[in-house]
Design a protein around this motif. Structure first.
Motif, PDB file in Angstrom:
ATOM      1  N   UNK A 120       0.821  -1.197   0.000  1.00 58.65           N
ATOM      2  CA  UNK A 120       0.000   0.000   0.000  1.00 58.65           C
ATOM      3  C   UNK A 120       0.863   1.258   0.000  1.00 58.65           C
ATOM      4  N   UNK A 121       1.928   1.256   0.800  1.00 55.74           N
ATOM      5  CA  UNK A 121       2.815   2.421   0.861  1.00 55.74           C
ATOM      6  C   UNK A 121       3.547   2.609  -0.467  1.00 55.74           C
ATOM      7  N   UNK A 122       4.011   1.510  -1.066  1.00 55.69           N
ATOM      8  CA  UNK A 122       4.695   1.587  -2.354  1.00 55.69           C
ATOM      9  C   UNK A 122       3.752   2.155  -3.411  1.00 55.69           C
ATOM     10  N   UNK A 123       2.511   1.723  -3.413  1.00 56.28           N
ATOM     11  CA  UNK A 123       1.537   2.235  -4.385  1.00 56.28           C
ATOM     12  C   UNK A 123       1.299   3.728  -4.197  1.00 56.28           C
ATOM     13  N   UNK A 124       1.205   4.170  -2.952  1.00 61.61           N
ATOM     14  CA  UNK A 124       1.035   5.603  -2.682  1.00 61.61           C
ATOM     15  C   UNK A 124       2.251   6.396  -3.160  1.00 61.61           C
ATOM     16  N   UNK A 138      13.449   8.686   2.715  1.00 61.15           N
ATOM     17  CA  UNK A 138      12.937   9.719   3.620  1.00 61.15           C
ATOM     18  C   UNK A 138      11.717   9.252   4.403  1.00 61.15           C
ATOM     19  N   UNK A 139      10.776   8.613   3.734  1.00 63.70           N
ATOM     20  CA  UNK A 139       9.517   8.265   4.386  1.00 63.70           C
ATOM     21  C   UNK A 139       9.589   6.990   5.219  1.00 63.70           C
ATOM     22  N   UNK A 140      10.463   6.066   4.828  1.00 62.76           N
ATOM     23  CA  UNK A 140      10.534   4.791   5.543  1.00 62.76           C
ATOM     24  C   UNK A 140      11.840   4.600   6.300  1.00 62.76           C
ATOM     25  N   UNK A 141      12.739   5.569   6.194  1.00 65.97           N
ATOM     26  CA  UNK A 141      14.004   5.470   6.905  1.00 65.97           C
ATOM     27  C   UNK A 141      14.943   4.419   6.335  1.00 65.97           C
ATOM     28  N   UNK A 184      10.238  -4.384   1.585  1.00 64.25           N
ATOM     29  CA  UNK A 184       9.970  -5.248   2.735  1.00 64.25           C
ATOM     30  C   UNK A 184      11.263  -5.865   3.277  1.00 64.25           C
ATOM     31  N   UNK A 185      12.153  -6.283   2.367  1.00 60.13           N
ATOM     32  CA  UNK A 185      13.432  -6.867   2.784  1.00 60.13           C
ATOM     33  C   UNK A 185      14.292  -5.834   3.517  1.00 60.13           C
ATOM     34  N   UNK A 186      14.256  -4.591   3.044  1.00 60.55           N
ATOM     35  CA  UNK A 186      15.034  -3.532   3.686  1.00 60.55           C
ATOM     36  C   UNK A 186      14.460  -3.177   5.065  1.00 60.55           C
ATOM     37  N   UNK A 187      13.149  -3.268   5.193  1.00 63.38           N
ATOM     38  CA  UNK A 187      12.515  -2.950   6.473  1.00 63.38           C
ATOM     39  C   UNK A 187      12.685  -4.084   7.470  1.00 63.38           C
ATOM     40  N   UNK A 188      12.771  -5.318   6.937  1.00 55.61           N
ATOM     41  CA  UNK A 188      12.824  -6.500   7.790  1.00 55.61           C
ATOM     42  C   UNK A 188      14.155  -6.668   8.434  1.00 55.61           C
TER      43      UNK A 188
END
Length: 85
Positions: free
Chosen positions: A8-12, A54-57, A81-85
């Motif tokens: 959802x965030x990627x789509x936005x 910027x938005x997801x750090x 997702x891999x970067x956030x995980x």
């Protein structure tokens, strides 16, 4: 953030950065990006990466990115997702 939230965030972000006026909300994981969306040129890729950072750090090195990352909505979401995980 779970996979649905990442998608959802990627789509936005795609919609905002590429000025798609809501078109990104009709995209699925299989929607082709690089080479299929005229709005996604090399400058837009840089803007998209900057927005993700910027938005997801996220910290994204140039070596972390290749054409496969931006092949589809799903490949981009999986990268995030891999970067956030």
């Amino acid at each position: 953030m779970d996979n649905a939230q990442v998608l959802s965030h990627v789509l936005r972000l795609l919609d905002d950065v590429l000025s798609l006026n809501g078109r990104a909300q009709t995209f699925t994981r299989d929607t082709a990006l690089l080479g299929a969306l005229p709005e996604l040129d090399s400058m837009a890729v840089v803007s998209l990466i900057t927005a993700l950072e910027e938005q997801l750090g996220l910290a994204v090195d140039d070596d972390d990115i290749d054409g496969d990352t931006f092949a589809t909505v799903g490949s981009l979401a999986d990268f995030v997702a891999a970067r956030l995980g």
